[in-house]
Design a protein around this motif. Structure first.
Motif, PDB file in Angstrom:
ATOM      1  N   VAL A 191      -0.541  12.029  -1.306  1.00  0.00           N
ATOM      2  CA  VAL A 191      -1.436  10.868  -1.192  1.00  0.00           C
ATOM      3  C   VAL A 191      -2.858  11.255  -1.615  1.00  0.00           C
ATOM      4  O   VAL A 191      -3.528  10.534  -2.366  1.00  0.00           O
ATOM      5  CB  VAL A 191      -1.430  10.305   0.248  1.00  0.00           C
ATOM      6  N   ALA A 192      -3.322  12.408  -1.143  1.00  0.00           N
ATOM      7  CA  ALA A 192      -4.671  12.876  -1.483  1.00  0.00           C
ATOM      8  C   ALA A 192      -4.809  13.049  -2.993  1.00  0.00           C
ATOM      9  O   ALA A 192      -5.834  12.698  -3.591  1.00  0.00           O
ATOM     10  CB  ALA A 192      -4.962  14.195  -0.758  1.00  0.00           C
ATOM     11  N   GLU A 235      -5.231   9.683  -4.647  1.00  0.00           N
ATOM     12  CA  GLU A 235      -6.595   9.183  -4.502  1.00  0.00           C
ATOM     13  C   GLU A 235      -7.526   9.898  -5.477  1.00  0.00           C
ATOM     14  O   GLU A 235      -8.371   9.267  -6.131  1.00  0.00           O
ATOM     15  CB  GLU A 235      -7.080   9.377  -3.062  1.00  0.00           C
ATOM     16  N   ASN A 252       0.822  -1.208   0.000  1.00  0.00           N
ATOM     17  CA  ASN A 252       0.000   0.000   0.000  1.00  0.00           C
ATOM     18  C   ASN A 252       0.857   1.259   0.000  1.00  0.00           C
ATOM     19  O   ASN A 252       2.011   1.237   0.437  1.00  0.00           O
ATOM     20  CB  ASN A 252      -0.888   0.031   1.257  1.00  0.00           C
ATOM     21  N   ARG A 283       1.168  14.151   2.729  1.00  0.00           N
ATOM     22  CA  ARG A 283      -0.250  13.772   2.768  1.00  0.00           C
ATOM     23  C   ARG A 283      -1.008  14.363   1.569  1.00  0.00           C
ATOM     24  O   ARG A 283      -1.955  13.754   1.056  1.00  0.00           O
ATOM     25  CB  ARG A 283      -0.884  14.213   4.091  1.00  0.00           C
ATOM     26  N   ALA A 322       2.209   4.617   1.428  1.00  0.00           N
ATOM     27  CA  ALA A 322       2.417   4.972   2.833  1.00  0.00           C
ATOM     28  C   ALA A 322       3.236   6.246   2.954  1.00  0.00           C
ATOM     29  O   ALA A 322       3.991   6.604   2.041  1.00  0.00           O
ATOM     30  CB  ALA A 322       3.129   3.833   3.555  1.00  0.00           C
ATOM     31  N   GLU A 380       2.329   6.416   8.333  1.00  0.00           N
ATOM     32  CA  GLU A 380       0.964   5.936   8.121  1.00  0.00           C
ATOM     33  C   GLU A 380       0.872   5.119   6.843  1.00  0.00           C
ATOM     34  O   GLU A 380       1.337   5.533   5.798  1.00  0.00           O
ATOM     35  CB  GLU A 380      -0.019   7.115   8.022  1.00  0.00           C
ATOM     36  N   GLU A 381       0.287   3.934   6.968  1.00  0.00           N
ATOM     37  CA  GLU A 381       0.028   3.117   5.774  1.00  0.00           C
ATOM     38  C   GLU A 381      -1.413   3.362   5.354  1.00  0.00           C
ATOM     39  O   GLU A 381      -2.330   3.251   6.173  1.00  0.00           O
ATOM     40  CB  GLU A 381       0.250   1.642   6.114  1.00  0.00           C
ATOM     41  N   THR A 382      -1.625   3.714   4.064  1.00  0.00           N
ATOM     42  CA  THR A 382      -2.980   4.009   3.600  1.00  0.00           C
ATOM     43  C   THR A 382      -3.621   2.733   3.051  1.00  0.00           C
ATOM     44  O   THR A 382      -3.002   1.678   3.023  1.00  0.00           O
ATOM     45  CB  THR A 382      -2.963   5.063   2.476  1.00  0.00           C
ATOM     46  N   GLN A 383      -4.871   2.862   2.584  1.00  0.00           N
ATOM     47  CA  GLN A 383      -5.580   1.725   1.967  1.00  0.00           C
ATOM     48  C   GLN A 383      -5.407   1.745   0.443  1.00  0.00           C
ATOM     49  O   GLN A 383      -6.062   0.973  -0.259  1.00  0.00           O
ATOM     50  CB  GLN A 383      -7.083   1.807   2.300  1.00  0.00           C
ATOM     51  N   VAL A 384      -4.555   2.655  -0.047  1.00  0.00           N
ATOM     52  CA  VAL A 384      -4.415   2.793  -1.502  1.00  0.00           C
ATOM     53  C   VAL A 384      -3.366   1.790  -2.006  1.00  0.00           C
ATOM     54  O   VAL A 384      -2.209   1.859  -1.603  1.00  0.00           O
ATOM     55  CB  VAL A 384      -3.962   4.223  -1.866  1.00  0.00           C
TER      56      VAL A 384
END
Ligand code: MG
Length: 359
Positions: free
Chosen positions: A343-344, A347, A288, A340, A290, A309-313
């Motif tokens: 990451v956003a 997504e 994922n 962050r 992170a 932080e590990e994301t769900q992506v």
């Protein structure tokens, strides 16, 4: 008798880089090299700001460590105030002449060398991950010189509100030659070649030119900057005879024992202020995307990153978007917020693509 100097200096963009983020200062009593880093124009701003601050403070006759601390604060505040400059920093290796004493202050991986009695002695320690590995006996000094991660700094000016500064004092003798340089020189040619070129060029400007040219001929992969300072006799008209052997004993002790000792203590004190603690990147954890604090590179297997932080992506879907192809190797960010935001954006890009691709 107060020492006077003959000086040469040159900075060059090199053969590969688009801009020159290096800078120098070469006017008695202040000599310095700064190698900026960070972002599109951050590096250029950081080195220039540090040198300008140094000059202003030196004009007010402040002591060198105070001047360097001030330069650190000015760069740090500028980086904090302007998002486009966030994360910028610079190396700084500076000498302030104070009578026969040359005060040295140093942060980063630019270097100062002393040529005396035909020998080249390095008087600064690189604040790099690789130099630390040399100290820990993990690699040799020769391996460090060509190590691919040799430019990852453990300390730089402007990255934190306070900075630990290595300091030393050199007792200048007529006939001494001091060289300040950025890693664009030492990364391209070895110390034997540097000494050879210094020997061949008595004039400090032609010595500076020859060193920069040699770095460029060797590939010129980085900006390269050289300042050569020759200590001449009081009226500045010629190189004096070498000092008598009895006069050499004390400075030799200072250089061989005291300077390394002072540098070592300063380095130990600063180990907790690792530059890498201020670095962020987006990488991969368990398949994922992170967020990590640290740096993505793993020199010799040394892990320099902490998972935040590990994301769900899933990385597997993100890498299908060309901009994120290299996410597994790490996409560097200027702050946690910036990481962050990356990451956003991933997504959002994935969602946007899902909306247009037919089932
Ligand atoms: Mg450089």
């Amino acid at each position: 008798m107060s020492s006077r100097f003959r000086v040469g200096a040159r900075t060059d963009v090199g053969k590969v880089r688009e801009g020159n983020e290096d800078g120098f200062m070469a006017r008695d009593p202040l000599f310095a090299v700064a190698d900026g880093m960070g972002g599109h124009r951050g590096g250029e701003v950081a080195s220039k700001l540090a040198l300008d601050t140094l000059k202003k403070a030196a004009d007010r006759s402040q002591a060198l460590p105070e001047v360097v601390k001030e330069a650190n604060r000015v760069v740090y505040r500028k980086a904090a105030a302007d998002r486009a400059l966030a994360g910028m920093g610079t190396t700084l290796t500076a000498i302030l002449a104070d009578g026969e004493h040359l005060r040295l202050a140093h942060v980063g991986d630019s270097r100062a060398y002393l040529v005396r009695d035909g020998e080249l002695q390095r008087i600064t320690k690189d604040h790099t991950v690789v130099e630390r590995m040399v100290e820990e006996g993990r690699i040799t000094a020769e391996e460090a010189e060509i190590h691919p991660q040799r430019s990852i700094l453990t300390r730089a000016l402007g990255v934190e509100e306070e900075v630990q500064i290595d300091q030393a004092t050199i007792e200048a003798h007529p006939g001494d030659r001091i060289v300040l340089c950025s890693d664009g020189l030492t990364g391209m040619i070895g110390e034997a070649r540097i000494l050879d070129l210094l020997d061949r060029h008595e004039d400090p400007q032609s010595a500076s030119d020859a060193l920069v040219d040699a770095a460029n001929e060797a590939g010129g992969l980085d900006n390269v900057t050289v300042v050569v300072i020759d200590v001449v006799d009081g009226d500045g008209t010629g190189v004096a005879a070498p000092p008598a052997a009895s006069r050499r004993r004390l400075p030799s002790f200072v250089l061989r024992v005291l300077v390394p000792l002072v540098l070592l203590i300063a380095a130990l004190v600063s180990i907790k202020q690792l530059f890498i603690d201020n670095q962020w990147f987006v990488g991969e954890s368990n398949g994922n995307v992170a967020v990590f604090r640290g740096i993505p590179a793993r020199p010799l297997g040394l892990d320099l990153a902490t998972l935040v932080e590990e994301t769900q992506v899933p990385v597997a879907s993100v890498v299908t978007i060309p901009a994120y192809r290299d996410v597994a190797e790490g996409i560097t960010a200027s702050s946690e917020e910036d990481a962050r935001a990356i990451v956003a954006q991933m997504e959002a890009d994935l969602a946007a693509r899902a909306a247009v691709v037919p089932p």
